[in-house]
Design a protein around this motif. Structure first.
Motif, PDB file in Angstrom:
ATOM      1  N   UNK A 126      -0.343  -6.890  -0.995  1.00 52.80           N
ATOM      2  CA  UNK A 126       0.238  -6.263  -1.738  1.00 52.80           C
ATOM      3  C   UNK A 126       0.558  -5.060  -1.472  1.00 52.80           C
ATOM      4  N   UNK A 127      -1.189  -4.902  -1.165  1.00 52.84           N
ATOM      5  CA  UNK A 127      -0.838  -3.105  -0.316  1.00 52.84           C
ATOM      6  C   UNK A 127       0.496  -2.680   0.406  1.00 52.84           C
ATOM      7  N   UNK A 128       0.896  -3.676   1.048  1.00 49.87           N
ATOM      8  CA  UNK A 128       1.962  -3.617   2.396  1.00 49.87           C
ATOM      9  C   UNK A 128       2.985  -3.460   2.151  1.00 49.87           C
ATOM     10  N   UNK A 129       3.356  -4.034   0.247  1.00 46.07           N
ATOM     11  CA  UNK A 129       4.573  -4.241  -0.312  1.00 46.07           C
ATOM     12  C   UNK A 129       4.675  -3.219  -1.160  1.00 46.07           C
ATOM     13  N   UNK A 130       4.281  -2.574  -1.689  1.00 46.74           N
ATOM     14  CA  UNK A 130       3.713  -1.137  -2.407  1.00 46.74           C
ATOM     15  C   UNK A 130       3.293  -0.085  -1.477  1.00 46.74           C
ATOM     16  N   UNK A 131       3.449  -0.068  -0.320  1.00 43.70           N
ATOM     17  CA  UNK A 131       3.251   1.094   0.727  1.00 43.70           C
ATOM     18  C   UNK A 131       4.772   0.749   1.334  1.00 43.70           C
ATOM     19  N   UNK A 132       5.407   0.053   1.384  1.00 47.52           N
ATOM     20  CA  UNK A 132       7.533   0.170   1.391  1.00 47.52           C
ATOM     21  C   UNK A 132       8.305   0.364   0.359  1.00 47.52           C
ATOM     22  N   UNK A 133       7.201  -0.319  -0.743  1.00 47.60           N
ATOM     23  CA  UNK A 133       8.139   0.495  -1.873  1.00 47.60           C
ATOM     24  C   UNK A 133       8.510   1.917  -2.110  1.00 47.60           C
ATOM     25  N   UNK A 134       7.240   2.318  -2.077  1.00 45.80           N
ATOM     26  CA  UNK A 134       6.826   4.066  -2.495  1.00 45.80           C
ATOM     27  C   UNK A 134       7.356   4.808  -1.532  1.00 45.80           C
ATOM     28  N   UNK A 140      14.054   8.214  -1.556  1.00 44.02           N
ATOM     29  CA  UNK A 140      15.019   8.831  -3.080  1.00 44.02           C
ATOM     30  C   UNK A 140      14.770   9.755  -3.985  1.00 44.02           C
ATOM     31  N   UNK A 141      13.737   9.970  -4.274  1.00 46.20           N
ATOM     32  CA  UNK A 141      13.011  10.987  -4.968  1.00 46.20           C
ATOM     33  C   UNK A 141      13.557  12.783  -3.714  1.00 46.20           C
ATOM     34  N   UNK A 142      13.056  12.507  -2.308  1.00 45.47           N
ATOM     35  CA  UNK A 142      13.314  13.319  -2.199  1.00 45.47           C
ATOM     36  C   UNK A 142      14.995  13.651  -1.795  1.00 45.47           C
ATOM     37  N   UNK A 143      15.884  12.787  -2.011  1.00 45.86           N
ATOM     38  CA  UNK A 143      17.494  12.855  -1.464  1.00 45.86           C
ATOM     39  C   UNK A 143      17.961  13.417  -2.987  1.00 45.86           C
ATOM     40  N   UNK A 144      17.027  13.004  -3.444  1.00 46.02           N
ATOM     41  CA  UNK A 144      18.227  13.143  -5.532  1.00 46.02           C
ATOM     42  C   UNK A 144      17.106  15.383  -5.485  1.00 46.02           C
ATOM     43  N   UNK A 200      17.549  12.847 -10.245  1.00 47.86           N
ATOM     44  CA  UNK A 200      15.633  13.094 -10.101  1.00 47.86           C
ATOM     45  C   UNK A 200      15.339  12.727 -10.706  1.00 47.86           C
ATOM     46  N   UNK A 201      15.211  12.846 -11.813  1.00 53.60           N
ATOM     47  CA  UNK A 201      13.875  12.296 -13.510  1.00 53.60           C
ATOM     48  C   UNK A 201      13.693  11.195 -12.708  1.00 53.60           C
ATOM     49  N   UNK A 202      15.112   9.656 -13.329  1.00 53.89           N
ATOM     50  CA  UNK A 202      15.067   8.600 -13.091  1.00 53.89           C
ATOM     51  C   UNK A 202      13.931   8.439 -12.084  1.00 53.89           C
ATOM     52  N   UNK A 203      14.450   8.892 -10.864  1.00 50.52           N
ATOM     53  CA  UNK A 203      13.852   8.110  -9.897  1.00 50.52           C
ATOM     54  C   UNK A 203      12.842   8.304  -9.927  1.00 50.52           C
ATOM     55  N   UNK A 204      11.778   9.363 -10.295  1.00 50.27           N
ATOM     56  CA  UNK A 204      10.101  10.384 -10.218  1.00 50.27           C
ATOM     57  C   UNK A 204      10.079   9.464 -11.265  1.00 50.27           C
ATOM     58  N   UNK A 205      10.823   9.059 -12.451  1.00 52.66           N
ATOM     59  CA  UNK A 205       9.679   7.907 -13.606  1.00 52.66           C
ATOM     60  C   UNK A 205       9.579   6.379 -12.755  1.00 52.66           C
ATOM     61  N   UNK A 206      10.706   6.007 -11.781  1.00 56.80           N
ATOM     62  CA  UNK A 206      10.981   4.765 -11.257  1.00 56.80           C
ATOM     63  C   UNK A 206       9.347   4.338 -10.509  1.00 56.80           C
ATOM     64  N   UNK A 207       9.627   5.627  -9.894  1.00 48.63           N
ATOM     65  CA  UNK A 207       8.209   6.150  -9.073  1.00 48.63           C
ATOM     66  C   UNK A 207       6.895   5.637  -9.033  1.00 48.63           C
ATOM     67  N   UNK A 208       6.967   5.844 -10.475  1.00 48.88           N
ATOM     68  CA  UNK A 208       5.679   6.695 -11.309  1.00 48.88           C
ATOM     69  C   UNK A 208       5.526   5.135 -12.096  1.00 48.88           C
ATOM     70  N   UNK A 209       6.747   4.431 -12.801  1.00 44.66           N
ATOM     71  CA  UNK A 209       6.048   2.660 -13.171  1.00 44.66           C
ATOM     72  C   UNK A 209       5.838   2.007 -11.571  1.00 44.66           C
ATOM     73  N   UNK A 210       6.617   2.571 -10.506  1.00 49.03           N
ATOM     74  CA  UNK A 210       6.134   1.447  -9.496  1.00 49.03           C
ATOM     75  C   UNK A 210       4.795   1.591  -9.188  1.00 49.03           C
ATOM     76  N   UNK A 211       4.274   2.780  -9.563  1.00 50.83           N
ATOM     77  CA  UNK A 211       2.287   3.174  -8.813  1.00 50.83           C
ATOM     78  C   UNK A 211       1.678   2.818 -10.278  1.00 50.83           C
TER      79      UNK A 211
END
Length: 270
Positions: A126-134, A140-144, A200-211
């Motif tokens: 789970x930690x490995x999968x989360x690290x990859x998704x994160x 994506x956040x950097x690109x946005x 950018x806001x959407x990508x940040x929200x998705x990242x927070x939801x993932x976390x």
């Protein structure tokens, strides 16, 4: 002339009752021997303490009471390693017991150990999968953010250019039609900037939801791991000094065996 006669005093006259000769040497020796014997006996009575010994059958009981050792499980005596009156050190083997309950606990211990290993592997994956998704979300956040910075610069440049061209158009130095086209392009650039901001806001929200989702799942998984560890700890405590279906009873401290309630191999105890 008359003459006076003198008669000696009765104290000066030897008595016929007293012996005239001194006692023999043997009698004197016996007298001195009795005197010295009395002196020696008196000295011995004063200075020499003789122990008083009494022989009798008895049972010694500790001043602070005895501490019985009991089997924690229903078991059968497999070996008796001590005898009455024997002095034992802390940790010394007293009895070896055979119990089916211990075998069942040992099997349960092995099962829980395997479950714990599986849960820990799942947690690591789970930690490995989360690290990859994160990492993907961070990219994506950097690109946005880069896209938004570009749109902001483009919008600022268009505004500055329009301000200059509007002044020039008022003096007739620039066509109104071209100015309108540039205004439309500037409006489109501002729209693109707004879209980039929302992205950018959407990508940040998705990242927070993932976390948040990862934290929730990880907490649940870590809770399961902790429960298994607690169960394993309790089982290991119950199976201390055990191997397969054999349980070794050991002395908790230095002591003396007063009595044995079970002396025969094969006796059932509980």
């Amino acid at each position: 002339m008359s003459a006076e006669t003198y008669s000696p005093s009765s104290f000066e006259t030897e008595s016929e009752m007293l012996p005239q000769d001194p006692p023999p040497k043997l009698i004197r020796f016996m007298g001195w021997w009795l005197i010295w014997l009395f002196i020696i006996a008196l000295s011995a009575a004063i200075f020499v303490h003789l122990p008083e010994t009494e022989h009798a059958a008895f049972v010694l009981i500790p001043r602070e009471g005895a501490d019985p050792i009991q089997s924690p499980r229903l078991a059968t005596v497999n070996r008796v390693s001590v005898a009455e009156g024997q002095t034992v050190a802390a940790g010394a083997e007293l009895f070896v017991m055979r119990s089916d309950e211990i075998r069942a606990f040992d099997t349960q211990l092995q099962t829980l150990t395997e479950d714990l290993h599986t849960q820990e592997l799942t947690l690591a994956k789970m930690d490995e999968a989360y690290a990859a998704e994160a990492n993907i979300k961070n990219a994506q956040v950097s690109q946005a953010e880069s896209e938004l910075r570009f749109r902001e610069k483009q919008t600022a440049s268009n505004r500055e250019l329009l301000n200059r061209l509007e002044k020039l158009s008022k003096s007739g130095g620039f066509s109104q039609i071209d100015l309108i086209k540039l205004q439309l392009e500037a409006a489109g650039a501002e729209k693109d900037q707004a879209v980039a901001q929302r992205t950018l806001e959407q990508v940040k929200l998705e990242r927070q939801q993932l976390e948040n989702a990862n934290l929730r799942k990880r907490a649940e998984q870590a809770g399961e791991v902790q429960k298994l560890k607690m169960k394993l700890g309790a089982l290991k405590g119950d199976l201390e000094n055990s191997q397969k279906n054999l349980l070794t009873i050991r002395a908790p401290y230095d002591a003396v065996i007063i009595s044995l309630a079970q002396r025969n191999v094969g006796s059932v105890v509980q």
